[in-house]
Design a protein around this motif. Structure first.
Motif, PDB file in Angstrom:
ATOM      1  N   ARG A   1      -3.404  -1.361  -1.892  1.00 29.96           N
ATOM      2  CA  ARG A   1      -3.024  -0.707  -0.641  1.00 29.96           C
ATOM      3  C   ARG A   1      -1.810  -0.426  -0.360  1.00 29.96           C
ATOM      4  N   PHE A   2      -0.725  -1.413  -0.800  1.00 24.12           N
ATOM      5  CA  PHE A   2       0.518  -1.188  -0.832  1.00 24.12           C
ATOM      6  C   PHE A   2       0.877   0.077  -1.951  1.00 24.12           C
ATOM      7  N   CYS A   3       0.348   0.156  -2.862  1.00 21.33           N
ATOM      8  CA  CYS A   3       0.764   1.081  -3.805  1.00 21.33           C
ATOM      9  C   CYS A   3       0.283   2.525  -3.337  1.00 21.33           C
ATOM     10  N   ASN A   4      -0.849   2.531  -2.550  1.00 19.48           N
ATOM     11  CA  ASN A   4      -1.353   3.748  -2.147  1.00 19.48           C
ATOM     12  C   ASN A   4      -0.419   4.318  -0.893  1.00 19.48           C
ATOM     13  N   TYR A   5      -0.043   3.440  -0.277  1.00 21.88           N
ATOM     14  CA  TYR A   5       0.809   3.849   0.949  1.00 21.88           C
ATOM     15  C   TYR A   5       2.213   4.055   0.923  1.00 21.88           C
TER      16      TYR A   5
END
Lengths: 276, 247
Positions: free
Chosen positions: B135-139
């Protein structure tokens, strides 16, 4: 028995709108999809299964994610639920359904969102905005989002409830294409009126006056030639010219450059006529 | 002014960093992102009109598979900001917007290329089943990429862009006229592109119907939309009758 709750489905649908947050050339919406399926994975699988189950979403994926493509997520969520419970669906099956559907739905979704809803709305709302009416941008935002979320939600839920075969048979009936064709009629009429209202090019700078013993004759390329032949002829010719070039696969950037050439050539002719 | 510049920078950032299409889907289009810029700059009316003018060449704007004919997001947000600080009129703003959008295709390409790095980063977390970091990498990382590529130029334009107005004012009259004239021609690109998408032979006459209704009767776009909807509905009803006869 692990079952998806309504809230998981809604989260999955909404997170699908972040499919293009880390949009990239290598795998396009892959990472965004992995993000969208986190709630589903968490509900259905145990922690030691997370790695295997989430990894299938890290594959290349691209579709139209807001209007129509949400149906793919709905279908996938239903398949994941089956896989978690009976185990008779393999990861490869999920992947192949997703990649088989992404192309067709990208096609239909792009037509609906980008060549129907957007231009018709923009065509009307730009006129309002240019006339100084705040309703322009506000209507654009509200109507666009209402259509997007209504379609997106219903497509998702249809995918979840009815699955792949229902979608494919729906696409095959041709009903959607018929509706799109009808709405395209509205689109074409709107852009026809835009050609009149928004293109302001004319040749009125090119003209001269000849005076001799008989009298004086004024000539103006715009008023004495084009307006006399057919008012609005120049904008129409421009549009049809652009269309012709696009059909010959001339790039938009090249067309923009040609427009600069046309404008400055006109200015040059006007200068010859003594405008400057 | 610094606060306004920061807000414009954030709008420009989010016009490309689409954190959720529930909000950002319409930020692709100048008519909305430029209006937002107008609001934070304290000139909603002028901003709205400039934004609408900048939007004109982009009514036929379609992105597919991440390829773009022009960077409408950059043209919309940064173009409107530039128009406001340097006092451009609407037709000149259309021209300047298209120039910005054409050059900024490079920004879009850079954004789409750099973001591949974060996908590889996420691969490693996926292999460990670390959902939080996926999730971190996506946002998160893509926000900073967009901030640097779009936000910083937008900030500088608000702070220093008034210069462009001075440059234009210093140009000879024929250059100014030429730029305005290009702005009047450019909407033909948007219309032509749409015609290219929608213009199947069978329904092409409706383009000419719309054109001449506006040209000869002077109907507004809103009126023509309503007539178009009625015509489409009539055709639908007749089609239904035919189907019944056939069945």
């Amino acid at each position: 028995m692990a079952q998806l709750r309504k809230s998981d489905l809604v989260k999955n649908w909404l997170l699908g709108y972040s499919s293009e947050t880390c949009y990239n050339y290598e795998r396009l919406q892959a990472l965004g999809n992995a993000n969208a399926f986190i709630p589903i994975i968490k509900r259905l699988y145990k922690e030691d299964q997370y790695a295997e189950e989430i990894s299938k979403y890290m594959n290349f994926f691209n579709t139209e994610p807001s209007y129509m493509g949400t149906v793919i997520h709905g279908i996938t969520a239903a398949m994941e639920e089956k896989r978690a419970n009976d185990g008779d669906i393999t990861a490869d099956e999920i992947l192949s359904v997703r990649s088989a559907l992404m192309g067709p739905l990208a096609g239909i979704g792009d037509v609906v969102s980008q060549s129907i809803v957007y231009p018709i709305l923009a065509g009307v709302c730009i006129q309002l905005a240019l006339a100084g009416n705040y309703a322009g941008p506000i209507l654009f935002e509200v109507i666009y989002k209402v259509i997007m979320l209504t379609l997106g939600y219903n497509m998702y839920m249809m995918g979840y409830r009815k699955g792949k075969s229902a979608i494919i048979s729906f696409l095959k009936t041709g009903l959607l294409n018929k509706i799109l064709e009808l709405v395209s009629i509205v689109g074409l009429m709107v852009i026809g009126s835009m050609a009149v209202n928004n293109i302001s090019f004319n040749f009125s700078l090119i003209g001269w006056e000849v005076t001799n013993e008989i009298g004086s004759v004024a000539f103006n390329l715009q008023t004495t030639v084009f307006d006399a032949l057919l008012p609005g002829m120049v904008p129409l010719a421009l549009v049809l010219g652009v269309w012709g070039l696009l059909k010959k696969r001339v790039k938009p950037t090249v067309i923009i450059l040609l427009m600069f050439v046309l404008a400055f050539a006109t200015i040059g002719l006007a200068a010859l006529c003594g405008a400057y | 002014m610094v606060v306004r510049a920061i807000l414009v920078a954030l709008i420009a950032t989010c016009s490309t960093w689409w954190f959720s299409h529930v909000i950002t889907r319409t930020w692709l289009y100048p008519i909305w992102s430029g209006f937002l810029v107008g609001i934070v700059m304290g000139k909603p009316m002028e901003g709205m009109m400039l934004a609408a003018a900048i939007n004109l060449p982009y009514v036929g704007f379609i992105t597919a598979g991440g390829s773009m004919p022009g960077n409408a997001m950059f043209a919309g947000s940064v173009g409107t900001a530039l128009g406001l600080v340097s006092g451009l009129d609407m037709t000149t703003a259309t021209t300047i917007g298209v120039i910005l959008g054409s050059v900024a295709v490079m920004i879009w390409n850079a954004y789409m290329s750099i973001n591949s790095i974060w996908v590889h980063m996420a691969d490693k977390f996926a292999a460990k089943g670390n959902l939080k970091m996926i999730r971190f990498c996506n946002y998160v990382p893509s926000f900073f990429v967009s901030l640097i590529l779009n936000g910083v130029p937008a900030f500088l334009i608000v702070m220093k862009g008034a210069v462009v107005g001075d440059w234009l004012a210093a140009c000879p009259q024929w250059v100014i006229d030429g730029f305005a004239m290009v702005g009047g021609i450019l909407p033909a690109l948007g219309v032509g592109m749409l015609l290219n998408f929608l213009g199947q032979k069978k329904i092409l006459p409706f383009f000419f119907l719309g054109f001449f209704l506006a040209q000869f009767l002077g109907l507004s776009t809103m009126a023509i939309t309503i007539f178009g909807a009625i015509i489409a509905f009539i055709i639908y009803l007749f089609g239904k009758d035919k189907e019944k006869e056939a069945a």
